[in-house]
Design an enzyme around this catalytic site. Structure first.
Site, PDB file in Angstrom:
ATOM      1  N   SER A  41      52.936  -4.672 -36.025  1.00 42.98           N
ATOM      2  CA  SER A  41      53.560  -5.947 -35.692  1.00 42.98           C
ATOM      3  C   SER A  41      54.180  -5.873 -34.304  1.00 42.98           C
ATOM      4  O   SER A  41      53.470  -5.624 -33.335  1.00 42.98           O
ATOM      5  CB  SER A  41      54.564  -6.337 -36.779  1.00 42.98           C
ATOM      6  OG  SER A  41      54.910  -7.690 -36.690  1.00 42.98           O
TER       7      SER A  41
ATOM      8  N   HIS B 183      50.307  -8.540 -44.097  1.00 46.70           N
ATOM      9  CA  HIS B 183      50.954  -7.991 -42.909  1.00 46.70           C
ATOM     10  C   HIS B 183      51.717  -6.700 -43.236  1.00 46.70           C
ATOM     11  O   HIS B 183      52.932  -6.706 -43.431  1.00 46.70           O
ATOM     12  CB  HIS B 183      51.906  -9.049 -42.338  1.00 46.70           C
ATOM     13  CG  HIS B 183      52.385  -8.746 -40.956  1.00 46.70           C
ATOM     14  ND1 HIS B 183      51.534  -8.701 -39.872  1.00 46.70           N
ATOM     15  CD2 HIS B 183      53.616  -8.477 -40.477  1.00 46.70           C
ATOM     16  CE1 HIS B 183      52.235  -8.426 -38.785  1.00 46.70           C
ATOM     17  NE2 HIS B 183      53.500  -8.285 -39.131  1.00 46.70           N
TER      18      HIS B 183
END
Length: 178
Positions: free
Chosen positions: A31, A158
């Site tokens: 990320s 994610h």
């Protein structure tokens, strides 16, 4: 004097030549950490392989090619401490940017880059990362190192999950294209 961008951790690692093989330094992150790893790897030629994972907008994800639910420049700019204030002028006008993220990925060449993504992580823009990979791969081909750029997708969301780590550890040298 020439000013070089240096990463302090890499500075230390290259001095540990009795313990570390400095020719095999890998940067990875997830990320926001993936964004940082990509930028650090593009600016420090001592890094052998760069692996941004789920890095999305301002990482390996294209500004111009986005999935419907993908993070937009305007979304990411709420983290004002990450970016130059000048970038905000392009929020909602990403197509007018003078370059896209494929330039950042290509800046790693001729060193290896492995983009790892989750196919269900729409926020991180797997569609845009595929476009970035495809475009940056042309630079790798031009330099004769097409085997040093790859992309790996796994199902899921994610996370920096075990399949991402497995793809990185299995990538070896030279990296084989996906």
């Amino acid at each position: 004097a020439e000013r070089r961008q240096r990463q302090r951790v890499v500075d230390v690692l290259v001095k540990l030549d009795d313990v570390i093989d400095a020719s095999r330094i890998i940067l990875t992150g997830h990320s926001r950490g993936g964004k940082a790893a990509l930028l650090a790897g593009a600016t420090d030629t001592r890094v052998a392989l760069v692996n941004p994972n789920g890095s999305g907008c301002c990482g390996a994800g294209s500004f111009r090619v986005r999935g419907e639910k993908s993070e937009r420049l305007g979304d990411i700019l709420r983290f004002t401490h990450w970016f130059s204030p000048a970038l905000s002028a392009y929020a909602g006008r990403e197509d007018e940017l003078p370059f896209d993220q494929d330039a950042l990925v290509a800046a790693v060449a001729p060193r290896a880059v492995l983009l790892t993504e989750a196919s269900d992580d729409h926020w991180a823009n797997p569609t845009g990362t595929t476009a970035t990979f495809t475009s940056a791969r042309d630079v790798y081909r031009l330099l004769g190192v097409a085997d040093k750029i790859a992309i790996h997708f796994r199902p899921g969301r994610h996370d920096h999950a075990l399949p991402d780590w497995t793809a990185l550890l299995d990538s070896g040298a030279p990296l084989r294209s996906a």
